[in-house]
Design a protein around this motif. Structure first.
Motif, PDB file in Angstrom:
ATOM      1  N   TRP A   1       0.816  -1.212   0.000  1.00 14.04           N
ATOM      2  CA  TRP A   1       0.000   0.000   0.000  1.00 14.04           C
ATOM      3  C   TRP A   1       0.850   1.262   0.000  1.00 14.04           C
ATOM      4  O   TRP A   1       0.352   2.354   0.276  1.00 14.04           O
ATOM      5  N   LEU A   2       2.122   1.111  -0.307  1.00 21.95           N
ATOM      6  CA  LEU A   2       3.027   2.258  -0.341  1.00 21.95           C
ATOM      7  C   LEU A   2       3.633   2.369  -1.729  1.00 21.95           C
ATOM      8  O   LEU A   2       4.171   1.401  -2.263  1.00 21.95           O
TER       9      LEU A   2
ATOM     10  N   ASP B   1       2.963   7.439  -5.572  1.00 27.62           N
ATOM     11  CA  ASP B   1       1.846   8.375  -5.464  1.00 27.62           C
ATOM     12  C   ASP B   1       1.692   8.903  -4.045  1.00 27.62           C
ATOM     13  O   ASP B   1       1.242  10.035  -3.840  1.00 27.62           O
ATOM     14  N   ASP B   2       2.036   8.076  -3.057  1.00 31.41           N
ATOM     15  CA  ASP B   2       1.944   8.529  -1.665  1.00 31.41           C
ATOM     16  C   ASP B   2       2.926   9.666  -1.395  1.00 31.41           C
ATOM     17  O   ASP B   2       2.601  10.628  -0.684  1.00 31.41           O
ATOM     18  N   PHE B   3       4.127   9.565  -1.950  1.00 26.18           N
ATOM     19  CA  PHE B   3       5.103  10.634  -1.792  1.00 26.18           C
ATOM     20  C   PHE B   3       4.644  11.894  -2.511  1.00 26.18           C
ATOM     21  O   PHE B   3       4.782  13.008  -1.991  1.00 26.18           O
TER      22      PHE B   3
ATOM     23  N   SER C   1       1.575  12.828  -3.086  1.00 25.15           N
ATOM     24  CA  SER C   1       0.476  13.431  -2.333  1.00 25.15           C
ATOM     25  C   SER C   1       0.981  14.175  -1.105  1.00 25.15           C
ATOM     26  O   SER C   1       0.476  15.254  -0.766  1.00 25.15           O
ATOM     27  N   ALA C   2       1.989  13.601  -0.426  1.00 29.14           N
ATOM     28  CA  ALA C   2       2.541  14.261   0.753  1.00 29.14           C
ATOM     29  C   ALA C   2       3.203  15.586   0.382  1.00 29.14           C
ATOM     30  O   ALA C   2       3.056  16.590   1.092  1.00 29.14           O
TER      31      ALA C   2
ATOM     32  N   CYS D   1       7.605  13.617   3.988  1.00 30.95           N
ATOM     33  CA  CYS D   1       7.580  12.190   3.660  1.00 30.95           C
ATOM     34  C   CYS D   1       8.118  11.319   4.780  1.00 30.95           C
ATOM     35  O   CYS D   1       8.241  10.096   4.594  1.00 30.95           O
TER      36      CYS D   1
ATOM     37  N   LEU E   1       6.319   8.136   5.575  1.00 27.03           N
ATOM     38  CA  LEU E   1       6.431   7.153   4.493  1.00 27.03           C
ATOM     39  C   LEU E   1       7.799   6.482   4.528  1.00 27.03           C
ATOM     40  O   LEU E   1       7.912   5.272   4.283  1.00 27.03           O
TER      41      LEU E   1
ATOM     42  N   ARG F   1       7.881   3.713   6.996  1.00 29.03           N
ATOM     43  CA  ARG F   1       7.222   2.476   6.576  1.00 29.03           C
ATOM     44  C   ARG F   1       8.133   1.595   5.726  1.00 29.03           C
ATOM     45  O   ARG F   1       7.842   0.411   5.513  1.00 29.03           O
TER      46      ARG F   1
END
Length: 259
Positions: free
Chosen positions: A16-17, A20-22, A24-25, A102, A105, A108
């Protein structure tokens, strides 16, 4: 293993990482610094600008981000009476700002690394206590440092089985691995500077998936993929054959010579 055979000792990850997560942050930081509502961080234009800034910050210490965001009804006060679009967004983003945004993230990434290393009996270094100061300190000189990784438990650090294997080389793949903080984080644990020149991180994942799909479809006959159980059986058979040959050699060596 040699002879054209490669063995995967362990694999681990966070499904789930992703990149795109970076993005968005970073977009959330841009929106906050520009005084935009939090909901604007999901706008496609701002996310695209965040991704471009992330790529530029792999080399630069600070960048100016300029993007026109159509905030619409989310921020009516930003639009004049006769204006159809808000003014362009111009924000300075530093590498330290990006690392701070980040940091959750990056944290994680530690658990899969520790889990995979434990599975294949590779000892990891205890991260230094100051690893997080560069990411959170905001200084241009320390912007490359990774955030402080979670400390491993005493049981993990002293487990006897984690003394066997040694890492000779670390290769990072995936576009997000170009972030300096990711390489610093891996180096904190392994003590090795990752090799970022032998492969293109952006292409490695796609090429590996394509090769795997071709193998499963039978389009690459020169390659075979075995499950963990199959690999263990093959390893046992080959080890047994080697032991038998050694016993025969030892037995033959003890035979008296004929005159």
């Amino acid at each position: 293993m040699g002879g054209g055979t490669a063995e995967v000792l362990a694999s681990s990850g966070d499904a789930w990482l992703g990149g795109d997560d970076f993005d968005s942050a970073i977009a959330a930081v841009l929106a906050r610094q520009a005084g935009l509502p939090a909901a604007v961080a999901g706008e496609a234009g701002l996310v695209s600008a965040a991704r471009a800034a992330k790529e530029r910050l792999t080399v630069a210490r600070a960048v100016n981000v300029s993007v026109a965001v159509n905030v619409g009804v989310n921020a009516p006060s930003l639009q004049g009476a006769g204006a159809s679009d808000p003014p362009p967004l111009v924000v300075e983003l530093t590498r330290a700002d990006m690392n701070r945004a980040c940091s959750p993230l990056f944290a994680r990434l530690c658990a899969p690394l520790i889990k995979a290393a434990a599975a294949c009996q590779i000892p990891l270094r205890e991260p230094r206590g100051g690893a997080g100061r560069g990411a959170g300190g905001g200084g241009a000189e320390s912007g490359d440092a990774a955030p402080a990784p979670p400390r491993r438990s005493r049981a993990d650090a002293s487990r006897p089985s984690l003394r066997g294997r040694r890492i000779d080389r670390v290769v990072l793949v995936g576009a997000a691995s170009r972030m300096p903080a990711v390489a610093s984080l891996v180096q904190e644990y392994t003590g090795l500077r990752p090799d970022q020149n032998s492969v293109r991180p952006e292409d490695a994942v796609a090429c590996g998936a394509a090769v795997q799909a071709a193998i499963l479809q039978g389009e690459l006959e020169a390659y075979d993929v075995f499950t963990v159980l199959e690999a263990a059986l093959i390893r046992g058979v080959m080890s047994g054959r080697g032991s038998q040959r050694q016993r025969r050699a030892d037995k033959g060596g003890r035979r008296p010579r004929r005159p």
